[in-house]
Design an enzyme around this catalytic site. Structure first.
Site, PDB file in Angstrom:
ATOM      1  N   ASP A  34     -11.876  28.837  11.905  1.00  0.00           N
ATOM      2  CA  ASP A  34     -11.988  27.750  10.931  1.00  0.00           C
ATOM      3  C   ASP A  34     -13.186  26.861  11.277  1.00  0.00           C
ATOM      4  O   ASP A  34     -13.361  26.469  12.425  1.00  0.00           O
ATOM      5  CB  ASP A  34     -10.705  26.915  10.916  1.00  0.00           C
ATOM      6  CG  ASP A  34     -10.720  25.833   9.847  1.00  0.00           C
ATOM      7  OD1 ASP A  34     -11.346  26.060   8.791  1.00  0.00           O
ATOM      8  OD2 ASP A  34     -10.115  24.768  10.074  1.00  0.00           O
TER       9      ASP A  34
ATOM     10  N   HIS B  79      -6.931  20.256  13.934  1.00  0.00           N
ATOM     11  CA  HIS B  79      -5.679  20.907  13.529  1.00  0.00           C
ATOM     12  C   HIS B  79      -4.521  20.206  14.235  1.00  0.00           C
ATOM     13  O   HIS B  79      -4.409  20.276  15.466  1.00  0.00           O
ATOM     14  CB  HIS B  79      -5.688  22.385  13.907  1.00  0.00           C
ATOM     15  CG  HIS B  79      -6.754  23.172  13.213  1.00  0.00           C
ATOM     16  ND1 HIS B  79      -7.245  24.364  13.715  1.00  0.00           N
ATOM     17  CD2 HIS B  79      -7.436  22.950  12.054  1.00  0.00           C
ATOM     18  CE1 HIS B  79      -8.160  24.837  12.889  1.00  0.00           C
ATOM     19  NE2 HIS B  79      -8.301  24.005  11.881  1.00  0.00           N
TER      20      HIS B  79
ATOM     21  N   SER C   4      -9.913  22.349  17.243  1.00  0.00           N
ATOM     22  CA  SER C   4      -8.518  22.780  17.264  1.00  0.00           C
ATOM     23  C   SER C   4      -8.023  22.745  18.712  1.00  0.00           C
ATOM     24  O   SER C   4      -8.037  21.688  19.329  1.00  0.00           O
ATOM     25  CB  SER C   4      -8.361  24.161  16.634  1.00  0.00           C
ATOM     26  OG  SER C   4      -6.996  24.516  16.537  1.00  0.00           O
TER      27      SER C   4
END
Length: 349
Positions: free
Chosen positions: A291, A195, A169
């Site tokens: 995540d 992401h 991310s």
């Protein structure tokens, strides 16, 4: 609240955007907007006067473009910067350039005429600014066009039965670029979840392709996953891996976001654990939140080789740190060692 508020300088040429972002950020007790600036020259003076912890910076600025200002800033006085970008292909290219120069993360430019959804935007902006305050920042020069490094280990990994999975991310666009730059042209099929918004994933894949010996593509539905190819999850869609006959295939999904993300690293990793298991190796790189941590743990339990980027080389040690806390990573590694370990793990399976 324990600790001092994060001091933020908002830099944008639009008075309305400056006002809106100031209102959003000041509404959180953990943030204090110490000033605003309408162009980089004013921003430069305000930085000297106010010593902010974090800068929000518009990509398109008058008198001096945002990239030139960012480059000078990271060279002379590195500070965590969150870019404010338009969700367009042109905005994607400039934002990816900014991340290569050292920006920590980016958010979309708020829509002044759309009240619905502003609450979600505010929560995301606040979270990214707070995380940026703890980010590791350093001057980064634009990467050379030719990939660097070369895998020199065993060659037994070169088989269609092997699969590599990578998730990231905040800070991940450059971290993934570095990992792929060290991959040989015939590396195992590699699947990637970063992401990223829909308008950004195509340009991101194209940029990776220029810096890698592998062929890097934005994943398509039911696409065979081939040796020497890397596949990036499209922004706004989950990427999964399924086995069909003798080949791995990509599967795309519009299912609900997982832990606030679509694409989600957990979704990718869980599919790889289910269908590849011990035939896979995986790495969780720099990023905000958690995540991918549970997915990496599932991969390890399924027999896959699992790695997490270390804190010293991560821009934000959220996702890999969460994986380490769960015991999901076999090894915690500096970024520059991850490609070789992903490949070597495959050769020993």
């Amino acid at each position: 609240m324990a600790g001092k508020p994060v001091r933020v300088l908002v830099v944008d040429d639009s008075a309305l955007i400056r006002k809106l972002m100031t209102e959003i950020l000041d509404a959180d007790p953990g943030i204090e907007v110490v000033g605003t600036a309408s162009d980089p020259f004013i921003a430069r003076d305000r930085i000297k006067q106010l010593s902010p912890d974090v800068l929000t910076l518009d990509v398109e600025m008058p008198r001096m473009d945002g990239l030139t200002f960012l480059s000078n800033l990271m060279r002379l006085r590195p500070i965590p910067v969150v870019m404010v970008s338009t969700l367009t292909v042109a905005g994607a290219q400039v934002t990816l350039d900014a991340l290569a120069l050292g920006a920590v993360d980016f958010v979309a430019k708020p829509q002044l005429d759309v009240a619905r959804g502003l609450g979600d935007y505010a929560a995301l902006l606040i979270a990214k600014v707070k995380q940026a305050a703890h980010a590791r920042v350093a001057c980064r020069r634009p990467s050379p066009p030719a990939p660097i490094g070369e895998y020199t280990g065993p060659v037994a990994y070169r088989t269609t039965d092997r699969l590599i999975a990578i998730g990231a991310s905040a800070g991940g666009t450059e971290a993934i670029r570095e990992v792929l730059a060290h991959m040989p042209a015939d590396a195992p099929a590699t699947v990637i979840t970063q992401h990223i918004p829909g308008a950004f994933s195509g340009p991101f894949a194209e940029r990776l392709n220029k810096h890698s010996r592998m062929t890097v593509l934005e994943a398509r539905e039911d696409q065979p996953l081939l040796v020497g190819h890397a596949y990036v999850a499209p922004g706004g869609r989950h990427l999964k891996v399924v086995r069909s006959g003798a080949r791995w295939h990509a599967q795309l999904s519009d299912e609900d976001p997982v832990r606030g993300h679509r694409p989600s690293v957990d979704v990718l990793f869980e599919s790889v654990a289910r269908h590849a298991g011990a035939n896979a190796s995986a790495a969780l790189l720099t990023g905000m939140g958690d995540d991918g941590a549970r997915g990496l743990l599932g991969l390890r339990k399924a027999g896959a080789h699992t790695f997490a980027q270390d804190k010293a080389t991560s821009v934000v040690w959220g996702m890999p740190g969460a994986a380490v806390a769960l015991g999901a990573a076999e090894e915690v590694l500096p970024l520059e060692h991850i490609a070789n370990r992903l490949l070597a793990a495959g050769s020993n399976a």
